[in-house]
Design an enzyme around this catalytic site. Structure first.
Site, PDB file in Angstrom:
ATOM      1  N   THR A 187      10.288  -5.371  -0.539  1.00 13.26           N
ATOM      2  CA  THR A 187       8.986  -5.656  -1.132  1.00 13.26           C
ATOM      3  C   THR A 187       9.161  -6.970  -1.870  1.00 13.26           C
ATOM      4  O   THR A 187      10.286  -7.369  -2.131  1.00 13.26           O
ATOM      5  CB  THR A 187       8.652  -4.502  -2.127  1.00 13.26           C
ATOM      6  OG1 THR A 187       8.390  -3.315  -1.403  1.00 13.26           O
ATOM      7  CG2 THR A 187       7.486  -4.803  -3.013  1.00 13.26           C
ATOM      8  N   ARG A 215       0.664   5.940   5.976  1.00 13.09           N
ATOM      9  CA  ARG A 215       1.476   6.091   4.755  1.00 13.09           C
ATOM     10  C   ARG A 215       1.267   4.899   3.808  1.00 13.09           C
ATOM     11  O   ARG A 215       1.275   3.746   4.209  1.00 13.09           O
ATOM     12  CB  ARG A 215       2.942   6.206   5.155  1.00 13.09           C
ATOM     13  CG  ARG A 215       3.924   6.368   3.978  1.00 13.09           C
ATOM     14  CD  ARG A 215       4.546   5.050   3.576  1.00 13.09           C
ATOM     15  NE  ARG A 215       5.589   5.224   2.583  1.00 13.09           N
ATOM     16  CZ  ARG A 215       6.131   4.220   1.898  1.00 13.09           C
ATOM     17  NH1 ARG A 215       5.750   2.990   2.119  1.00 13.09           N
ATOM     18  NH2 ARG A 215       7.063   4.455   1.002  1.00 13.09           N
ATOM     19  N   GLY A 217       2.762   3.225   0.210  1.00 11.75           N
ATOM     20  CA  GLY A 217       3.913   3.289  -0.694  1.00 11.75           C
ATOM     21  C   GLY A 217       3.507   3.127  -2.145  1.00 11.75           C
ATOM     22  O   GLY A 217       2.341   3.265  -2.508  1.00 11.75           O
ATOM     23  N   THR A 238      10.464  -2.146  -6.581  1.00 16.68           N
ATOM     24  CA  THR A 238      10.830  -2.191  -5.171  1.00 16.68           C
ATOM     25  C   THR A 238      11.811  -1.066  -4.886  1.00 16.68           C
ATOM     26  O   THR A 238      12.669  -0.778  -5.704  1.00 16.68           O
ATOM     27  CB  THR A 238      11.463  -3.548  -4.798  1.00 16.68           C
ATOM     28  OG1 THR A 238      12.034  -3.433  -3.493  1.00 16.68           O
ATOM     29  CG2 THR A 238      12.544  -3.972  -5.767  1.00 16.68           C
ATOM     30  N   GLY A 239      11.646  -0.419  -3.741  1.00 21.49           N
ATOM     31  CA  GLY A 239      12.556   0.683  -3.430  1.00 21.49           C
ATOM     32  C   GLY A 239      11.857   1.749  -2.624  1.00 21.49           C
ATOM     33  O   GLY A 239      10.821   1.491  -1.996  1.00 21.49           O
ATOM     34  N   GLY A 241       9.489   4.145  -2.006  1.00 23.67           N
ATOM     35  CA  GLY A 241       8.212   4.309  -2.693  1.00 23.67           C
ATOM     36  C   GLY A 241       7.866   5.719  -3.118  1.00 23.67           C
ATOM     37  O   GLY A 241       7.282   5.929  -4.184  1.00 23.67           O
TER      38      GLY A 241
HETATM   39  N1  GLY Z   1       8.467   0.131  -2.199  1.00 29.60           N
HETATM   40  C1  GLY Z   1       7.750  -0.123  -1.044  1.00 29.60           C
HETATM   41  C2  GLY Z   1       7.360   1.069  -0.323  1.00 29.60           C
HETATM   42  O1  GLY Z   1       7.955   2.137  -0.470  1.00 29.60           O
HETATM   43  O2  GLY Z   1       6.436   0.989   0.445  1.00 29.60           O
END
Ligand code: GLY
Length: 336
Positions: A187, A215, A217, A238-239, A241
């Site tokens: 991200t 989906r 996030g 970021t990670g 989600g």
């Molecule tokens: N952190 C971005 C996602 O999980 O979409």
């Protein structure tokens, strides 16, 4: 002596880089995704590309902040640069869905009045962060999704592209490499304390590789991926989600500061390295990733619990005008 007293103290606490608190004229932090990231020493050529891109993003931010441009415009300009750069999982270069298409999420929030805008699952908006800002500024809503959000962005005169625009050779490399894996993190984000003392946070992403069924996030979810409150901090996450949504990570850091009086580095480190701790098999809530955050003093925190996080920060000191800038991929930060 004063200069030396004011020089940056970067403390490495596990994988959390904390920059000591002091009053700053402005400050900016950025990320380009966290996750299983190759050790920069293994592939210095590739690392250099990332360091240079992170550095360019910070310079874009600096040039605007230094002439008094406000936080939202700075965040958008910096995120636009990262969205347009195929190295990152946002805009061009975004990861793809199970069907091989691209669905993008983004959000922006201002700490001075808690106004926020977000888009989720857009397929044709070249720079989703701009659509998020348009939602914030030109509608009575906070989040628009799917075809409605694409239509809205077109109506706002934003740049519209074919879905295939988002493909890059790098994306195809990921697809080949990660065919057998279930996820791909990454991200981009930017947080800013501007000259006027206002905090802004923005995040943009292609989401997770092979995501299905529309989906969404954490990036566009206010409080999970993006949050800003002038009383506390601005945060972009970021990670993985799903974990960041369940733990309302961005809001929880802000809440710990507001209600427990925890300093930003302590609050953010607790959420990333204790609540989401991935280093114990006993933690069912382990979610890999990290965040970037800045508070109203210009204190910056960049904690992550994954092997790496593309990140950088820059600030200008108020009294002596010194500018400090560093970028990082693995645990170490480097001056670039
Ligand atoms: N952190 C971005 C996602 O999980 O979409």
């Amino acid at each position: 002596m004063k200069r030396f007293r004011n020089i940056l103290v970067a403390v490495l606490l596990g994988t959390a880089t904390i920059v000591s608190a002091q009053t700053r004229e402005f400050a900016i932090a950025i990320h380009g995704g966290a996750g299983t990231i190759e050790n920069p020493e293994k592939n210095p050529e590739r690392a250099r590309l990332y360091y240079a891109a992170l550095d360019s993003a910070l310079v874009i931010g600096y040039d605007l902040l230094a002439v008094g441009v406000e936080g939202p415009q700075v965040v958008m300009a910096v995120v636009n640069y990262l969205e347009d750069n195929p190295l990152f999982n946002a805009g061009k270069g975004a990861t793809c869905t199970f069907d091989g298409t691209f669905e993008l999420d983004a959000a922006i929030m201002e700490g001075k009045d808690l106004t926020a805008g977000a888009v989720a699952g857009v397929k044709t908006v070249k720079n989703p962060i701009n659509a998020a800002y348009a939602v914030k500024t030109n509608t009575e809503h906070v989040m628009l999704s799917g075809p409605g959000a694409d239509d809205f962005a077109a109506g706002q005169g934003l740049e519209i592209v074919e879905n295939s625009y988002f493909i890059s050779p790098r994306t195809m490399e990921w697809v080949e490499k990660l065919k057998l894996e279930s996820k791909k993190n990454g991200t981009v984000g930017c947080v800013v304390l501007d000259f006027y003392g206002n905090l802004t946070a923005g995040t943009s992403t292609g989401g997770m590789f092979k995501k299905k069924w529309g989906r969404i996030g954490n990036a566009p979810v206010i409080g999970a991926g993006t949050y800003a409150d002038n009383e506390t901090c601005a945060i972009s996450c970021t990670g993985h989600g799903e974990y960041f949504i369940r733990h309302a990570v961005a809001f929880n850091v802000s809440a710990r500061m507001k209600y427990l009086n925890e300093p930003l580095p302590v609050a953010s480190d607790y959420i990333i390295n204790t609540i989401l701790n991935i280093n114990t098999i006993l933690n069912a809530d382990a979610g890999n990733g990290g965040l970037i955050a800045v508070d109203k003093e210009g204190t910056i925190a960049l904690p992550f619990n994954s092997t790496g996080m593309y990140r950088g920060y820059l600030y200008k000191e108020k009294e002596i005008g010194a500018v400090v800038k560093e970028v990082g991929i693995g645990p170490e930060m480097v001056t670039w």
